[in-house]
Design a protein around this motif. Structure first.
Motif, PDB file in Angstrom:
ATOM      1  N   GLY A   1       5.674   1.142  -7.902  1.00 56.47           N
ATOM      2  CA  GLY A   1       5.673   0.518  -6.562  1.00 56.47           C
ATOM      3  C   GLY A   1       4.890  -0.642  -6.163  1.00 56.47           C
ATOM      4  O   GLY A   1       3.746  -1.030  -7.044  1.00 56.47           O
ATOM      5  N   THR A   2       5.075  -1.458  -5.232  1.00 52.73           N
ATOM      6  CA  THR A   2       4.378  -2.867  -5.051  1.00 52.73           C
ATOM      7  C   THR A   2       3.064  -2.392  -4.448  1.00 52.73           C
ATOM      8  O   THR A   2       2.460  -1.329  -4.156  1.00 52.73           O
ATOM      9  N   SER A   3       2.183  -3.508  -4.621  1.00 53.34           N
ATOM     10  CA  SER A   3       0.794  -3.507  -4.086  1.00 53.34           C
ATOM     11  C   SER A   3       0.736  -2.792  -2.796  1.00 53.34           C
ATOM     12  O   SER A   3       1.451  -3.350  -1.971  1.00 53.34           O
ATOM     13  N   GLY A   4      -0.054  -1.930  -2.469  1.00 52.06           N
ATOM     14  CA  GLY A   4      -0.055  -1.422  -0.930  1.00 52.06           C
ATOM     15  C   GLY A   4       0.879  -0.193  -0.573  1.00 52.06           C
ATOM     16  O   GLY A   4       1.050   0.262   0.597  1.00 52.06           O
ATOM     17  N   SER A   5       1.548   0.035  -1.504  1.00 48.40           N
ATOM     18  CA  SER A   5       2.745   1.108  -1.249  1.00 48.40           C
ATOM     19  C   SER A   5       2.153   2.584  -1.444  1.00 48.40           C
ATOM     20  O   SER A   5       2.727   3.329  -0.866  1.00 48.40           O
ATOM     21  N   GLY A   6       0.760   2.636  -1.901  1.00 48.74           N
ATOM     22  CA  GLY A   6       0.096   3.942  -1.728  1.00 48.74           C
ATOM     23  C   GLY A   6      -0.018   4.505  -3.345  1.00 48.74           C
ATOM     24  O   GLY A   6      -0.584   5.729  -3.183  1.00 48.74           O
ATOM     25  N   LYS A   7       0.154   3.722  -4.156  1.00 48.76           N
ATOM     26  CA  LYS A   7      -0.054   4.414  -5.552  1.00 48.76           C
ATOM     27  C   LYS A   7      -1.388   5.013  -5.646  1.00 48.76           C
ATOM     28  O   LYS A   7      -1.627   6.266  -6.160  1.00 48.76           O
ATOM     29  N   SER A   8      -2.422   4.226  -5.421  1.00 48.73           N
ATOM     30  CA  SER A   8      -3.757   4.621  -5.674  1.00 48.73           C
ATOM     31  C   SER A   8      -4.100   5.795  -4.915  1.00 48.73           C
ATOM     32  O   SER A   8      -4.864   6.781  -5.214  1.00 48.73           O
ATOM     33  N   THR A   9      -3.763   5.768  -3.611  1.00 47.08           N
ATOM     34  CA  THR A   9      -3.937   6.763  -2.728  1.00 47.08           C
ATOM     35  C   THR A   9      -3.571   8.188  -3.113  1.00 47.08           C
ATOM     36  O   THR A   9      -4.159   9.188  -3.143  1.00 47.08           O
ATOM     37  N   LEU A  10      -2.053   8.087  -3.642  1.00 46.98           N
ATOM     38  CA  LEU A  10      -1.763   9.217  -4.262  1.00 46.98           C
ATOM     39  C   LEU A  10      -2.307   9.915  -5.292  1.00 46.98           C
ATOM     40  O   LEU A  10      -2.692  11.201  -5.296  1.00 46.98           O
TER      41      LEU A  10
ATOM     42  N   TYR B   1      -3.790   9.124   6.065  1.00 43.38           N
ATOM     43  CA  TYR B   1      -3.936   7.831   7.063  1.00 43.38           C
ATOM     44  C   TYR B   1      -5.212   7.494   7.052  1.00 43.38           C
ATOM     45  O   TYR B   1      -6.281   8.293   7.321  1.00 43.38           O
ATOM     46  N   PHE B   2      -5.423   6.194   7.241  1.00 38.53           N
ATOM     47  CA  PHE B   2      -6.744   5.480   7.464  1.00 38.53           C
ATOM     48  C   PHE B   2      -6.740   4.941   8.816  1.00 38.53           C
ATOM     49  O   PHE B   2      -5.699   4.056   9.112  1.00 38.53           O
ATOM     50  N   THR B   3      -7.729   5.080   9.395  1.00 34.54           N
ATOM     51  CA  THR B   3      -8.018   4.347  10.675  1.00 34.54           C
ATOM     52  C   THR B   3      -8.639   2.987  10.600  1.00 34.54           C
ATOM     53  O   THR B   3      -9.906   2.926   9.872  1.00 34.54           O
ATOM     54  N   MET B   4      -8.225   1.836  10.841  1.00 35.21           N
ATOM     55  CA  MET B   4      -8.850   0.680  10.740  1.00 35.21           C
ATOM     56  C   MET B   4      -9.039  -0.120  12.081  1.00 35.21           C
ATOM     57  O   MET B   4      -8.170  -0.743  12.727  1.00 35.21           O
ATOM     58  N   GLY B   5     -10.183   0.330  12.751  1.00 37.87           N
ATOM     59  CA  GLY B   5     -10.502  -0.151  14.087  1.00 37.87           C
ATOM     60  C   GLY B   5      -9.278   0.256  14.975  1.00 37.87           C
ATOM     61  O   GLY B   5      -9.276   1.705  15.154  1.00 37.87           O
TER      62      GLY B   5
ATOM     63  N   ILE C   1      -3.821   2.343  12.670  1.00 44.49           N
ATOM     64  CA  ILE C   1      -3.540   3.329  11.506  1.00 44.49           C
ATOM     65  C   ILE C   1      -2.850   3.011  10.415  1.00 44.49           C
ATOM     66  O   ILE C   1      -1.488   2.510  10.841  1.00 44.49           O
ATOM     67  N   VAL C   2      -3.298   2.870   9.282  1.00 45.84           N
ATOM     68  CA  VAL C   2      -2.668   2.795   8.169  1.00 45.84           C
ATOM     69  C   VAL C   2      -2.199   4.173   7.387  1.00 45.84           C
ATOM     70  O   VAL C   2      -3.007   4.882   7.124  1.00 45.84           O
ATOM     71  N   LYS C   3      -0.769   4.163   7.430  1.00 41.38           N
ATOM     72  CA  LYS C   3      -0.180   5.363   6.818  1.00 41.38           C
ATOM     73  C   LYS C   3      -0.146   4.983   5.365  1.00 41.38           C
ATOM     74  O   LYS C   3       1.308   4.625   5.131  1.00 41.38           O
TER      75      LYS C   3
HETATM   76  P1  ADP Z   1      -1.419   0.763  -4.170  1.00 44.23           P
HETATM   77  O1  ADP Z   1      -2.423   1.282  -5.147  1.00 44.23           O
HETATM   78  O2  ADP Z   1       0.126   0.998  -4.113  1.00 44.23           O
HETATM   79  O3  ADP Z   1      -1.676  -0.945  -4.037  1.00 44.23           O
HETATM   80  P2  ADP Z   1      -3.067   2.024  -2.018  1.00 44.23           P
HETATM   81  O4  ADP Z   1      -2.881   3.403  -2.273  1.00 44.23           O
HETATM   82  O5  ADP Z   1      -4.326   1.201  -2.709  1.00 44.23           O
HETATM   83  O6  ADP Z   1      -1.785   1.134  -2.449  1.00 44.23           O
HETATM   84  O7  ADP Z   1      -3.063   1.198  -0.445  1.00 44.23           O
HETATM   85  C1  ADP Z   1      -2.089   1.807   0.378  1.00 44.23           C
HETATM   86  C2  ADP Z   1      -2.236   1.346   1.904  1.00 44.23           C
HETATM   87  O8  ADP Z   1      -3.460   2.045   2.129  1.00 44.23           O
HETATM   88  C3  ADP Z   1      -2.519  -0.001   2.112  1.00 44.23           C
HETATM   89  O9  ADP Z   1      -2.362  -0.547   3.155  1.00 44.23           O
HETATM   90  C4  ADP Z   1      -4.075  -0.049   1.757  1.00 44.23           C
HETATM   91  O10 ADP Z   1      -4.898  -1.154   2.322  1.00 44.23           O
HETATM   92  C5  ADP Z   1      -4.610   1.291   2.579  1.00 44.23           C
HETATM   93  N1  ADP Z   1      -5.796   1.876   2.256  1.00 44.23           N
HETATM   94  C6  ADP Z   1      -6.241   2.462   0.878  1.00 44.23           C
HETATM   95  N2  ADP Z   1      -7.134   2.974   0.900  1.00 44.23           N
HETATM   96  C7  ADP Z   1      -7.715   2.621   2.054  1.00 44.23           C
HETATM   97  C8  ADP Z   1      -9.252   2.768   2.609  1.00 44.23           C
HETATM   98  N3  ADP Z   1     -10.129   3.454   1.813  1.00 44.23           N
HETATM   99  N4  ADP Z   1      -9.237   2.300   3.888  1.00 44.23           N
HETATM  100  C9  ADP Z   1      -8.402   1.615   4.551  1.00 44.23           C
HETATM  101  N5  ADP Z   1      -7.050   1.495   4.113  1.00 44.23           N
HETATM  102  C10 ADP Z   1      -6.900   1.829   2.850  1.00 44.23           C
END
Ligand code: ADP
Ligand code: ADP
Length: 230
Positions: free
Chosen positions: A40-49, A12-16, A19-21
């Motif tokens: 997955g589409t942009s924003g689905s969580g791929k990079s985070t995973l 989870y990321f806190t943005m102000g 909370i972004v899950k």
């Molecule tokens: P993808 O790679 O599928 O495009 P991301 O993993 O980059 O997706 O992002 C998943 C969600 O988490 C998005 O809503 C993105 O904005 C948010 N997010 C990713 N990294 C951060 C971060 N460092 N701080 C805040 N929000 C983030």
């Protein structure tokens, strides 16, 4: 044999006030010898995973095991060592150092680790990737596909346990993407055995052994419960 396993992973990321899950309960097992694509589409969580799998960042909760080690419980220093030994990263932008030739780029991470490069092994890698003639070329003399193959050679040369590739064909045209990915599959499966790639390109994803699909931080297809798509 399971080489990488993820249980109840949340980030989870806190943005102000919000909370972004980014990841909301991921369960995943990756076998040694498997080539997995995460789509997955942009924003689905791929990079985070991928960041969590590579120990680039700590999860909010859950477990990430690489080769029997729980990286979610490691200290920063332990994590750095584990990442260097076990993980080969390939990025969309190649990240080759412009003032070093292909060979120098390939051996730099090994040398920084205090290890003498195995030139015979490096020649084997260059041959597998069809790059023998570019060994002493500078990055700016290479096409995009050649640069990505050089970056892949660098990742392979460190003899990692697993290759993590982040949109490896993101900057390449369709034909070049297929060629590079074909070579990545053959060399990666032969030398490293396990590849995890994120991509939003469906055609490229089809070249993997298994595809998992993320939506809003959850696996909607191809995960632990989805026997059908294996
Ligand atoms: P993808 O790679 O599928 O495009 P991301 O993993 O980059 O997706 O992002 C998943 C969600 O988490 C998005 O809503 C993105 O904005 C948010 N997010 C990713 N990294 C951060 C971060 N460092 N701080 C805040 N929000 C983030
Ligand atoms: P892509 O989908 O091409 O992987 P993203 O824009 O989703 O690219 O993310 C690229 C990197 O930026 C990720 O590693 C992610 O952690 C970070 N990121 C994504 N969204 C945010 C955000 N809202 N705030 C801060 N960092 C972010």
């Amino acid at each position: 044999m399971v080489i990488l396993s993820v249980k109840g992973l949340k980030k989870y990321f806190t943005m102000g006030e919000n909370i972004v899950k980014a990841l909301d309960g991921i369960d995943l097992e990756i076998q040694k010898g498997e080539f997995l694509a995460i789509v997955g589409t942009s924003g689905s969580g791929k990079s985070t995973l991928l960041n969590m799998l590579g120990g680039m960042d700590n999860p909010t909760s859950g477990e990430v095991m690489i080769d029997g080690h729980d990286i979610s419980k490691m200290s920063r220093d332990e994590l750095t060592i584990c990442r260097r030994r076990k993980i080969g990263f390939v990025f969309q932008n190649y990240n080759l150092l412009p003032l070093l030739n292909v060979y120098e780029n390939i051996v730099l991470p090994i040398k920084l680790d205090g290890i003498q490069p195995d030139d015979t092994y490096i020649d084997t890698i260059l041959k597998l990737l069809n790059l023998e003639s570019k060994k002493y070329a500078m990055p700016n003399q290479l096409s995009g596909g050649q640069q990505q193959r050089a970056a892949l050679a660098r990742a392979l040369a460190a003899k990692p346990t697993i290759i993590l590739a982040d949109e490896p064909t993101g900057n390449l045209d369709s034909k070049t993407s297929q060629d590079v990915l074909g070579l990545m599959k053959v060399s990666g499966l032969k030398l490293v055995q396990t590849i995890v790639m994120i991509t939003h390109n469906e055609e490229i994803a089809q070249m993997a052994d298994r595809i998992i699909r993320l939506e809003d931080g959850k696996i909607v297809k191809g995960g632990a419960d989805d026997v059908e798509s294996r």
